[in-house]
Design a protein around this motif. Sequence first.
Motif, mmCIF file in Angstrom:
data_model
loop_
_atom_site.group_PDB
_atom_site.id
_atom_site.type_symbol
_atom_site.label_atom_id
_atom_site.label_comp_id
_atom_site.label_asym_id
_atom_site.label_seq_id
_atom_site.Cartn_x
_atom_site.Cartn_y
_atom_site.Cartn_z
ATOM 1 N N GLY A 20 0.844 -1.189 0.000
ATOM 2 C CA GLY A 20 0.000 0.000 0.000
ATOM 3 C C GLY A 20 0.883 1.244 0.000
ATOM 4 O O GLY A 20 1.859 1.311 0.752
ATOM 5 N N PRO A 21 0.570 2.229 -0.863
ATOM 6 C CA PRO A 21 1.366 3.461 -0.867
ATOM 7 C C PRO A 21 1.135 4.246 0.419
ATOM 8 O O PRO A 21 0.004 4.298 0.918
ATOM 9 N N MET A 22 2.193 4.837 0.961
ATOM 10 C CA MET A 22 2.038 5.577 2.218
ATOM 11 C C MET A 22 2.650 6.963 2.115
ATOM 12 O O MET A 22 3.837 7.108 1.802
ATOM 13 N N GLN A 121 -8.713 1.315 -7.616
ATOM 14 C CA GLN A 121 -9.315 2.378 -6.787
ATOM 15 C C GLN A 121 -9.553 1.824 -5.396
ATOM 16 O O GLN A 121 -10.065 0.713 -5.243
ATOM 17 N N ASP A 122 -9.204 2.581 -4.350
ATOM 18 C CA ASP A 122 -9.537 2.040 -3.031
ATOM 19 C C ASP A 122 -10.890 2.548 -2.543
ATOM 20 O O ASP A 122 -11.307 3.664 -2.828
ATOM 21 N N VAL A 123 -11.581 1.649 -1.842
ATOM 22 C CA VAL A 123 -12.950 1.905 -1.390
ATOM 23 C C VAL A 123 -13.098 1.393 0.038
ATOM 24 O O VAL A 123 -12.394 0.471 0.446
ATOM 25 N N SER A 174 -7.310 -4.797 1.917
ATOM 26 C CA SER A 174 -6.400 -3.956 2.695
ATOM 27 C C SER A 174 -6.870 -3.854 4.142
ATOM 28 O O SER A 174 -8.064 -3.733 4.412
ATOM 29 N N GLY A 175 -5.915 -3.884 5.051
ATOM 30 C CA GLY A 175 -6.231 -3.652 6.463
ATOM 31 C C GLY A 175 -5.695 -4.736 7.378
ATOM 32 O O GLY A 175 -6.193 -5.861 7.359
ATOM 33 N N CYS A 176 -4.656 -4.384 8.150
ATOM 34 C CA CYS A 176 -4.138 -5.248 9.226
ATOM 35 C C CYS A 176 -3.465 -6.517 8.733
ATOM 36 O O CYS A 176 -3.284 -7.449 9.520
ATOM 37 N N ALA A 194 -3.393 -9.489 -1.219
ATOM 38 C CA ALA A 194 -3.420 -8.791 0.066
ATOM 39 C C ALA A 194 -2.629 -7.498 -0.088
ATOM 40 O O ALA A 194 -1.626 -7.461 -0.800
ATOM 41 N N TYR A 195 -3.080 -6.443 0.575
ATOM 42 C CA TYR A 195 -2.464 -5.106 0.470
ATOM 43 C C TYR A 195 -1.828 -4.811 1.821
ATOM 44 O O TYR A 195 -2.519 -4.834 2.849
ATOM 45 N N VAL A 196 -0.544 -4.563 1.832
ATOM 46 C CA VAL A 196 0.175 -4.394 3.106
ATOM 47 C C VAL A 196 0.772 -2.997 3.181
ATOM 48 O O VAL A 196 1.574 -2.619 2.321
ATOM 49 N N GLY A 197 0.377 -2.237 4.184
ATOM 50 C CA GLY A 197 0.907 -0.886 4.361
ATOM 51 C C GLY A 197 1.800 -0.782 5.584
ATOM 52 O O GLY A 197 3.029 -0.855 5.496
ATOM 53 N N SER A 198 1.173 -0.655 6.752
ATOM 54 C CA SER A 198 1.875 -0.317 7.992
ATOM 55 C C SER A 198 3.128 -1.135 8.280
ATOM 56 O O SER A 198 4.094 -0.597 8.836
ATOM 57 N N ALA A 199 3.114 -2.419 7.938
ATOM 58 C CA ALA A 199 4.284 -3.249 8.257
ATOM 59 C C ALA A 199 5.547 -2.652 7.643
ATOM 60 O O ALA A 199 6.641 -2.769 8.217
ATOM 61 N N TRP A 276 2.017 9.965 14.228
ATOM 62 C CA TRP A 276 2.218 8.930 13.214
ATOM 63 C C TRP A 276 1.014 8.016 13.072
ATOM 64 O O TRP A 276 0.395 7.608 14.061
ATOM 65 N N SER A 277 0.756 7.650 11.818
ATOM 66 C CA SER A 277 -0.368 6.768 11.498
ATOM 67 C C SER A 277 0.118 5.340 11.293
ATOM 68 O O SER A 277 1.177 5.115 10.707
ATOM 69 N N ALA A 278 -0.657 4.394 11.775
ATOM 70 C CA ALA A 278 -0.403 2.970 11.509
ATOM 71 C C ALA A 278 -1.697 2.209 11.755
ATOM 72 O O ALA A 278 -2.595 2.697 12.438
#
Length: 313
Positions: A20-22, A121-123, A174-176, A194-199, A276-278
């Motif tokens: 996921g882009p951050m 597109q994210d929803v 996406s999510g967790c 699966a979409y991975v951001g925070s990690a 900070w966001s996570a």
Amino acid sequence: MNREEIAALKGRLRIPVMAGPMFIASTADLVIAQCKAGIIGSMPALNPRTTEALDADIGRIKAEVGDAPYAINLVAHASNSRLEPDLEVVLRHKVPIVVLALAANPDLVRRLQDNGALVFQDVVRNRHAQKAAQMGVDGIIAVGAGAGGHTGNISPFALVQEIREWWDGLLILSGCIANGRSVLAAEAMGADLAYVGSAFLASEEANTQAGFKQMIVDCAADDILVSDSFTGVKATFLRPSIVENGLDPDNLVRAAGKAINIDGGGDNAKAWKEIWSAGQGIGAVKVAGPAGEWIGTLVDEYAEARRWLADAG
Ligand SMILES: Cc1cc2nc3c(=O)[nH]c(=O)nc-3n(C[C@H](O)[C@H](O)[C@H](O)COP(=O)(O)O)c2cc1C
């Protein structure tokens, strides 16, 4: 995308995962590390400070990753004064995947697709997914409750179930998601990727301070607060970073008239740079280090999860 095209895209990956882009955190180096480790790397177009810097970053990504799929995130919102020049750079480089966030429009989708890009597109709800499908997007990113950034509030079980009732195309959850079992669970639920951001906030290549990386390693779901106080839109924040900025996470006041403004400034800039966001999944992140190493662990965990499920059956 039909099922054959989706299978072909998955076949190019080591594990069915897209990054996921951050905002601020994702860098060209992170994208390169993600792609080299076998997932779809991504970053927001706004992270390089100027359109010229974006041009240079995309050039470097292309030179490093060859024809591996990567994504650039465009914010299609009226407050984004860079949208048109950034879009021109994205079109010129023939970026293979573009993730649209906020108010996207059919013209934008068509311009990108006519140029050969896949548009995702994210929803956060089924109704938004239907609108995205009407615009003709190639992939839907379902952002469930607990996701980092501008989070969703619907359980991923409900969201994926509702979207899969009518959408046969590429679906990304996406999510967790931050360990191998969760990647497999996303597939079992009906998602393709699966979409991975925070990690990745703890990755060496991420543009995050050392204290931020350590907070990702130290914190878990209990440390995440959902609040609209900082950006005017509900987003997830690390409680310790709110405390470190002299604020009480349980007594935040939402300033009147705040609206989302991705050009930053004021508290909005503070929200992503200092507060900070996570997302809630960070309990799975045990070490900070190179993104490629963490993806290697994810690949091993995913294989182990598949064996575990086969044995259980
Ligand atoms: C610090 C941070 C910044 C984010 N910035 C963006 C952004 O600029 N554009 C976007 O589309 N999504 C953004 N997201 C959302 C991620 O792309 C992704 O959907 C989310 O992180 C997935 O949930 P997870 O963090 O639980 O893995 C951001 C998330 C975080 C944590």
